[in-house]
Structures are given as structure tokens and as C-alpha cells.
Design an enzyme around this catalytic site. Structure first.
Site, PDB file in Angstrom:
ATOM      1  N   GLU A 160      61.002  19.515  35.445  1.00 18.54           N
ATOM      2  CA  GLU A 160      61.144  18.137  34.707  1.00 18.54           C
ATOM      3  C   GLU A 160      60.519  18.077  33.185  1.00 18.54           C
ATOM      4  O   GLU A 160      59.554  18.678  32.998  1.00 18.54           O
ATOM      5  CB  GLU A 160      60.159  17.069  35.505  1.00 18.54           C
ATOM      6  N   ILE A 161      61.347  17.834  32.312  1.00 13.86           N
ATOM      7  CA  ILE A 161      60.926  17.768  30.928  1.00 13.86           C
ATOM      8  C   ILE A 161      60.826  16.370  30.483  1.00 13.86           C
ATOM      9  O   ILE A 161      61.728  15.577  30.620  1.00 13.86           O
ATOM     10  CB  ILE A 161      61.685  18.701  30.168  1.00 13.86           C
TER      11      ILE A 161
END
Length: 127
Positions: free
Chosen positions: A122-123
Site C-alpha cells: 500500500e502506498i
């Protein structure tokens, strides 16, 4: 009172170190670090990801070190739109997002990808 201040490093187990290096260095822009006897890590900010190759892990190691078991969230150093543009430029598929999530300190806006070992990455940007 917590005894812990921050995360120094984590260990990622991979089946393909070259593919992991491509993703974390070429796609995400982390710095490659060599240390010890032929070991590698991916440095970002004040943290790093140490790389273990499945079947050749450094001791001591996790009880069950397996590729694809991690679910990691990174806070981007640039706006999320730049992250999305970079992923598209590198032809790395986004599997979800952008979506709103709850981070450790506040709301975050995130995209999700999978690394070469199928770990969920997840960014995010702070919302």
C-alpha cells in the site's frame, strides 16, 4: 508507555532477488544497500528492508519465513498522483485505489500493488 520508538528495518523473504530489486529500487525508487557477506537491503528514509532469499535466510530468522506473507503500507515522499504516474510509467499494475484508509496517525489516501513475491504493498499520502 511504549517501549518502542520506531521501526528500524523489516525482513522480506523472496524467491527472486533480482525481481525484488527491480521493484523496490527501479519502480519505488528505494536505494540499494549492500552489507555483510553478500546481503542486500532497500533503504528509504531512516528505514530499510533487508532481503532474504527463501532457503538461504540469514539466522536468526522468522519462524515461518515465506514470500508473499507481508502487507505493508508506505507513506510516499511525493504526492500520490506522482506515485500513480510512476507506476504507470513502469507498467506496474495498481490493483486498487486510490481509496481512503485509516493510517497510524491520520486518514490516508492509498493505492495498492503487489510486489514480485505477491506481498501486498500500500502506498499512501496523508489526507
Amino acid at each position: 508507555m511504549s517501549l518502542i520508538d520506531h521501526l528500524d528495518h523489516l525482513v522480506l523473504t523472496t524467491v527472486d532477488p533480482a525481481a525484488s530489486e527491480h521493484f523496490y529500487v527501479d519502480v519505488l525508487g528505494m536505494q540499494l544497500e549492500a552489507f555483510g557477506e553478500g546481503r542486500k537491503a532497500f533503504r528509504f528514509g531512516n528505514q530499510k528492508i533487508n532481503l532474504h532469499v527463501r532457503g538461504k535466510e540469514f539466522e536468526p530468522k522468522a519462524h515461518l519465513p515465506v514470500p508473499g506473507a507481508l502487507d505493508l503500507c508506505f507513506i510516499a515522499a511525493v504526492p500520490l498522483e506522482q506515485v500513480i504516474a510512476r507506476l504507470k510509467e513502469k507498467q506496474w499494475p495498481i490493483i486498487e485505489g486510490p481509496v481512503m484508509r485509516t493510517g497510524a496517525t491520520q486518514k490516508i489516501r492509498s493505492v495498492y500493488v503487489r510486489d514480485p513475491d505477491l506481498n501486498l504493498i500500500e502506498i499512501s499520502e496523508l489526507a
